[in-house]
Write an enzyme that holds these catalytic residues in place. Structure first.
Site, PDB file in Angstrom:
ATOM      1  N   HIS A 124      -7.948 -12.826   2.360  1.00  0.00           N
ATOM      2  CA  HIS A 124      -6.353 -12.616   2.055  1.00  0.00           C
ATOM      3  C   HIS A 124      -6.377 -12.113   0.712  1.00  0.00           C
ATOM      4  CE1 HIS A 124      -4.578 -14.477   5.413  1.00  0.00           C
ATOM      5  NE2 HIS A 124      -5.530 -15.659   5.389  1.00  0.00           N
ATOM      6  N   ASP A 154      -2.153  -7.213  -1.037  1.00  0.00           N
ATOM      7  CA  ASP A 154      -1.404  -6.936   0.110  1.00  0.00           C
ATOM      8  C   ASP A 154      -0.662  -5.742   0.162  1.00  0.00           C
ATOM      9  OD1 ASP A 154      -2.566  -8.876   1.434  1.00  0.00           O
ATOM     10  OD2 ASP A 154      -0.951 -10.366   1.604  1.00  0.00           O
TER      11      ASP A 154
END
Length: 384
Positions: A124, A154
């Site tokens: 992540h 991200d």
């Protein structure tokens, strides 16, 4: 027409970064179709579906994979967010799709990239940030490094960098007529974003431990301070002329203070600034600093953003027909600006038939895909 009008994009549904990439392209005029998994096996997690249409397709069924292959034959761009090897297993790797459509731009957006030790590993934002080296720079003195929510890897290193790669590849294709594969790694994307940190090593900006440097919360004049009403002001008075205005606004006398760049006095100066900022409300500080070049601005909450005078004057925030507020697309182009859709985000499978017909499937072929459970409609038509 918008800048990307006529560009046909297929976005395979995924988590945060790929949807942002698709939304950027849609905001600037591309026709973006989100390829969703069937709703029985997928929750609608894409909150960045603005301007997209949804086609629900089961890629694990051979008929579904074959339908995507055919769709890619008529598309300009494919955005693919899966871990390395997933598309190859489905028979949908770039070797196959680019052979059938040599103009296709095949954008692969992953955390760790298409090769390397971690290519097949889960991760992540915080993991990508860690591996890029950037996380080691984030955080206050004597505290653990911290990730600023999931914005950097991200969205900035992932979604935005991938969108830039797609636009660059489209530009090159206008000359060569050929598509190509984009390997967008969030680790490398966020590392690239941090080029200034690398290139400024010799300037002495980062010579102190983390949290004690000019730009990482070490300096009293590059910091946030709490106001008497529990809100905050952001101070970025780096240059001497701006610092002088900060000192004046705080009601202090420059001659009675240590030199601005006296590192050893910074902790004490922070306490002094903090005690002064705590004596007035955020609005009172705005009335003091708004007409100056002290580089002092209010820390706005999401609730306050759209009503702030500067943002209102620029129409920086937009409302959709559901009344939801969000930032308008940036940057602003003078001739062909983005015109974001005001409609709600699509339901899974809402445009399945419409898109398939557009891409050359017949009603009979669509009916067969439906009976084979390879596609799904939000509102199945009675005649299918």
């Amino acid at each position: 027409a918008m800048a990307l009008s006529g560009v046909r994009v297929l976005e395979l549904a995924g988590l945060a970064p790929a949807p942002l990439c698709g939304m950027i392209l849609a905001d600037f005029g591309a026709q973006v179709v989100r390829i969703d998994r069937l709703s029985q096996s997928a929750a609608a997690t894409d909150v960045q579906g603005r301007g997209k249409r949804s086609l629900a397709l089961d890629l694990k069924r051979p008929q579904g994979a074959a339908a995507l292959r055919r769709l890619c034959g008529g598309a300009d761009v494919l955005i693919e967010p899966f871990r390395h090897g997933v598309m190859e297993k489905l028979g949908l790797g770039p070797e196959v799709l680019l052979q059938e459509n040599p103009r296709l731009i095949y954008a692969r957006l992953t955390g760790f990239g298409q090769a390397g030790k971690y290519a097949k590993s889960a991760g992540h934002d915080i993991n990508y940030l860690a591996l890029s080296g950037v996380l080691s720079k984030l955080g206050r003195k004597d505290e653990n490094p911290y990730a600023p929510v999931n914005l950097l890897a991200d969205f900035a290193g992932g979604g935005v960098m991938c969108a830039m790669g797609i636009v660059i590849a489209l530009f090159e294709r206008a000359r060569s007529g050929r598509g190509q594969v984009i390997d967008a790694s969030m680790v490398e994307g966020v590392a690239y974003l941090s080029s200034f940190l690398w290139k400024s090593q010799n300037l002495g900006l980062w010579s102190q431990p983390r949290g004690e440097n000019l730009l990482d919360s070490g300096a009293p004049f590059y910091e946030t301070y709490r106001t008497s009403d529990g809100k905050f002001m952001a101070v970025g008075a780096l240059e001497p002329q701006f610092y002088n205005q900060l000192i004046k606004g705080l009601g202090l006398n420059l001659d009675e203070l240590p030199a601005q760049m006296s590192f050893s006095d910074w902790p004490e100066m922070k306490k002094k600034f903090a005690s002064i900022f705590a004596q007035k409300t955020q609005a009172e500080w705005c009335s003091i600093f708004d007409s100056t070049d002290a580089c002092v601005t209010p820390v706005l909450s999401f609730d306050d953003l759209a009503s702030h005078q500067h943002n209102k004057e620029r129409s920086s925030f937009i409302k959709n027909d559901q009344g939801e507020v969000s930032p308008r697309p940036a940057p602003v182009l003078s001739r062909t600006p983005a015109v974001p859709s005001c409609k709600r985000d699509p339901f899974i499978g809402e445009h399945t038939e419409e898109v398939l017909l557009e891409y050359g499937f017949t009603k009979q072929e669509i009916a067969k895909l439906y009976s084979d459970k390879a596609i799904e409609f939000k509102n199945p038509k009675p005649n299918l």
